[in-house]
Design a protein around this motif. Structure first.
Motif, short mmCIF file in Angstrom:
data_model
loop_
_atom_site.label_atom_id
_atom_site.label_comp_id
_atom_site.label_asym_id
_atom_site.label_seq_id
_atom_site.Cartn_x
_atom_site.Cartn_y
_atom_site.Cartn_z
N THR A 71 26.57 43.68 26.82
CA THR A 71 27.80 43.58 27.60
C THR A 71 28.79 42.62 26.95
O THR A 71 28.39 41.62 26.35
N HIS A 73 30.81 40.97 28.75
CA HIS A 73 31.05 39.92 29.75
C HIS A 73 29.97 38.84 29.66
O HIS A 73 29.07 38.76 30.50
N ILE A 76 31.88 34.67 32.79
CA ILE A 76 32.67 35.20 33.91
C ILE A 76 33.10 34.05 34.81
O ILE A 76 32.25 33.32 35.34
N LYS A 80 35.95 36.32 39.63
CA LYS A 80 36.27 37.53 38.85
C LYS A 80 35.12 38.53 38.87
O LYS A 80 33.97 38.17 38.64
N GLY A 81 35.47 39.79 39.11
CA GLY A 81 34.45 40.84 39.11
C GLY A 81 33.48 40.68 40.27
O GLY A 81 33.63 39.79 41.12
N CYS A 83 30.33 39.91 39.95
CA CYS A 83 29.53 38.71 39.68
C CYS A 83 30.24 37.45 40.12
O CYS A 83 29.66 36.57 40.77
N GLY A 84 31.52 37.36 39.77
CA GLY A 84 32.30 36.16 40.11
C GLY A 84 32.53 36.02 41.60
O GLY A 84 32.58 34.91 42.14
N LEU A 105 34.51 44.23 36.81
CA LEU A 105 34.52 44.14 35.34
C LEU A 105 33.57 45.21 34.80
O LEU A 105 32.36 45.11 34.99
N GLU A 114 26.38 48.69 41.82
CA GLU A 114 25.96 47.35 41.37
C GLU A 114 25.58 46.47 42.56
O GLU A 114 26.20 46.55 43.61
N ASP A 130 21.86 40.16 38.61
CA ASP A 130 22.85 41.25 38.60
C ASP A 130 22.15 42.54 38.19
O ASP A 130 21.44 42.56 37.17
N1 SME Z 1 30.17 44.46 36.46
C1 SME Z 1 30.10 43.04 36.56
C2 SME Z 1 30.14 42.40 35.20
C3 SME Z 1 28.80 42.16 34.61
S1 SME Z 1 28.07 43.57 33.97
O1 SME Z 1 27.74 44.46 35.10
C4 SME Z 1 26.66 43.20 33.20
C5 SME Z 1 31.19 42.50 37.45
O2 SME Z 1 32.08 43.25 37.91
O3 SME Z 1 31.20 41.30 37.69
#
Ligand code: SME
Length: 158
Positions: A71, A73, A76, A80-81, A83-84, A105, A114, A130
């Motif tokens: 990845t 990323h 992070i 954001k995203g 994860c964030g 992301l 996810e 994750d």
């Molecule tokens: N999709 C994640 C970013 C990490 S990757 O999935 C490994 C996100 O939106 O935070």
């Protein structure tokens, strides 16, 4: 939840405990082994890995051990995203269709769903698990429950 699901969940949690308790392994080796275990045992889990709070940065996650596609990323910021956002709220975040999530992301075009589960140390967010799936709508309440129990067992590593 049927009997088989309960047994499978319990055996997965027991396997994680055994990895956590290993005497001659580093934290990263244990996290890698747990990623491999989850990716192997649960068919819809296609990318499994950990993001850790970087103690030297201001509210930023750094990529830890993982299995699956590489990845971009590797860092992070909180917020954001997916994860964030999980880092900011300190709560599990499930997205069944990533195309509908604006604050997302993309790691790979194959990812459709996810889940991110926080790891807490004395209530404080320290890291997260994750998981990406290539199948839309594939993340069940049972997955969420077992992953949250697994993450409770991981706080001892931090
Ligand atoms: N999709 C994640 C970013 C990490 S990757 O999935 C490994 C996100 O939106 O935070």
């Amino acid at each position: 939840m049927n009997q088989k699901t309960v047994q499978n969940s319990q055996s997965l949690i027991n396997s994680v405990r055994q990895i956590v308790d290993k005497k001659n392994a580093t934290r990263d080796q244990k996290l890698k082994e747990i990623s491999e275990l989850l990716a192997e045992k649960i068919e819809v889990f296609d990318w499994v890995g950990f993001y850790l709070v970087d103690p030297d940065a201001d509210r930023e996650l750094v990529l830890g051990p993982y299995v699956g596609e590489e990845t971009d990323h590797t860092r992070i910021p909180f917020g954001k995203g997916i994860c964030g956002q999980a880092a900011e709220t300190n709560e599990t975040f499930v997205v069944q269709d990533v195309s509908k999530e604006e604050n997302y992301l993309a790691c790979s075009v194959h990812v459709k769903a996810e889940i991110v589960v926080p790891i807490k140390k004395n209530g404080e967010f320290v890291a997260e698990l994750d998981i990406d799936s290539h199948t839309k709508d594939s993340l069940t309440d049972e997955h969420r429950k077992v992953l949250e129990q697994i993450c409770e067992n991981l706080s001892i590593l931090f």
